[in-house]
Design a protein around this motif. Sequence first.
Motif, PDB file in Angstrom:
ATOM      1  N   GLN A  73       0.867  -1.163   0.000  1.00  0.00           N
ATOM      2  CA  GLN A  73       0.000   0.000   0.000  1.00  0.00           C
ATOM      3  C   GLN A  73       0.913   1.225   0.000  1.00  0.00           C
ATOM      4  N   ALA A  74       0.835   2.046  -1.056  1.00  0.00           N
ATOM      5  CA  ALA A  74       1.702   3.212  -1.192  1.00  0.00           C
ATOM      6  C   ALA A  74       0.881   4.439  -1.563  1.00  0.00           C
ATOM      7  N   GLU A  75       1.260   5.582  -0.988  1.00  0.00           N
ATOM      8  CA  GLU A  75       0.598   6.839  -1.343  1.00  0.00           C
ATOM      9  C   GLU A  75       1.003   7.288  -2.744  1.00  0.00           C
ATOM     10  N   ALA A  76       2.276   7.083  -3.092  1.00  0.00           N
ATOM     11  CA  ALA A  76       2.782   7.468  -4.410  1.00  0.00           C
ATOM     12  C   ALA A  76       3.767   6.408  -4.881  1.00  0.00           C
ATOM     13  N   VAL A  77       3.831   6.227  -6.197  1.00  0.00           N
ATOM     14  CA  VAL A  77       4.734   5.240  -6.781  1.00  0.00           C
ATOM     15  C   VAL A  77       5.570   5.930  -7.859  1.00  0.00           C
ATOM     16  N   ALA A  78       6.875   5.707  -7.801  1.00  0.00           N
ATOM     17  CA  ALA A  78       7.789   6.184  -8.837  1.00  0.00           C
ATOM     18  C   ALA A  78       8.470   4.961  -9.436  1.00  0.00           C
ATOM     19  N   SER A  79       8.546   4.918 -10.743  1.00  0.00           N
ATOM     20  CA  SER A  79       9.183   3.781 -11.398  1.00  0.00           C
ATOM     21  C   SER A  79      10.554   4.174 -11.927  1.00  0.00           C
ATOM     22  N   TYR A  80      11.418   3.161 -12.026  1.00  0.00           N
ATOM     23  CA  TYR A  80      12.739   3.383 -12.616  1.00  0.00           C
ATOM     24  C   TYR A  80      12.972   2.329 -13.684  1.00  0.00           C
ATOM     25  N   GLY A  81      13.730   2.693 -14.695  1.00  0.00           N
ATOM     26  CA  GLY A  81      14.040   1.765 -15.773  1.00  0.00           C
ATOM     27  C   GLY A  81      14.475   2.523 -17.009  1.00  0.00           C
ATOM     28  N   LEU A  82      14.567   1.823 -18.103  1.00  0.00           N
ATOM     29  CA  LEU A  82      15.062   2.421 -19.338  1.00  0.00           C
ATOM     30  C   LEU A  82      13.950   2.848 -20.290  1.00  0.00           C
ATOM     31  N   SER A  83      12.706   2.719 -19.850  1.00  0.00           N
ATOM     32  CA  SER A  83      11.572   3.106 -20.683  1.00  0.00           C
ATOM     33  C   SER A  83      11.285   4.607 -20.522  1.00  0.00           C
ATOM     34  N   PRO A  84      10.854   5.272 -21.596  1.00  0.00           N
ATOM     35  CA  PRO A  84      10.508   6.688 -21.476  1.00  0.00           C
ATOM     36  C   PRO A  84       9.316   6.936 -20.543  1.00  0.00           C
ATOM     37  N   ARG A  85       8.561   5.900 -20.228  1.00  0.00           N
ATOM     38  CA  ARG A  85       7.428   6.093 -19.318  1.00  0.00           C
ATOM     39  C   ARG A  85       7.833   6.011 -17.842  1.00  0.00           C
ATOM     40  N   ASP A  86       9.070   5.583 -17.550  1.00  0.00           N
ATOM     41  CA  ASP A  86       9.532   5.497 -16.167  1.00  0.00           C
ATOM     42  C   ASP A  86       9.800   6.886 -15.605  1.00  0.00           C
ATOM     43  N   SER A  87       9.544   7.047 -14.308  1.00  0.00           N
ATOM     44  CA  SER A  87       9.784   8.329 -13.635  1.00  0.00           C
ATOM     45  C   SER A  87      11.271   8.673 -13.620  1.00  0.00           C
ATOM     46  N   LEU A  88      12.113   7.668 -13.357  1.00  0.00           N
ATOM     47  CA  LEU A  88      13.568   7.830 -13.361  1.00  0.00           C
ATOM     48  C   LEU A  88      14.146   6.939 -14.445  1.00  0.00           C
ATOM     49  N   THR A  89      14.933   7.532 -15.317  1.00  0.00           N
ATOM     50  CA  THR A  89      15.543   6.762 -16.385  1.00  0.00           C
ATOM     51  C   THR A  89      16.917   7.348 -16.688  1.00  0.00           C
ATOM     52  N   LEU A  90      17.520   6.856 -17.713  1.00  0.00           N
ATOM     53  CA  LEU A  90      18.825   7.361 -18.141  1.00  0.00           C
ATOM     54  C   LEU A  90      18.660   7.964 -19.524  1.00  0.00           C
TER      55      LEU A  90
END
Length: 148
Positions: A73-90
């Motif tokens: 159960q999370a109030e907010a979710v941030a994603s990471y990865g190499l996809s342009p849809r991820d919140s954090l990427t390279l």
Amino acid sequence: MDAAIFDCPKNWTRFLPPGTRRIRRKEELTEHIWPLLALTPEGCRALAGESGRIVCRLLLVPGDLPALPAQIQAEAVASYGLSPRDSLTLSSLTEPVLCVQRALPRPDGTVIDAQEFPLPPLPGPVEAMLPLLGLWLLRRPLTEGRLP
């Protein structure tokens, strides 16, 4: 503890931001309401089919997950990865630059706006270290527009 990371490699321990706990046992996740919880891909796989409620304010997870583990159960979710849809990427792998794609809430209530952070040399493949970089970004004060 203000933050935790589940199932991170042991050699990352010395690189964790201050106040971040390395969690190795699933049962430890249910013992606290985490302001910030990061899950490695291995950690997500380990939680599949498990029971027990895991509560956090901000969850940092791999973006390629088909679904979040049901017990979280999370109030907010941030994603990471190499996809342009991820919140954090390279934005580059040859000269690594951490890219914040959209505004991210931090556990202290502030927000990190979309921007890029050139990265120093890292002790491993940069794409594998995204959860660790995300923890630094979300935990530490940003000075001079770069990660500590």
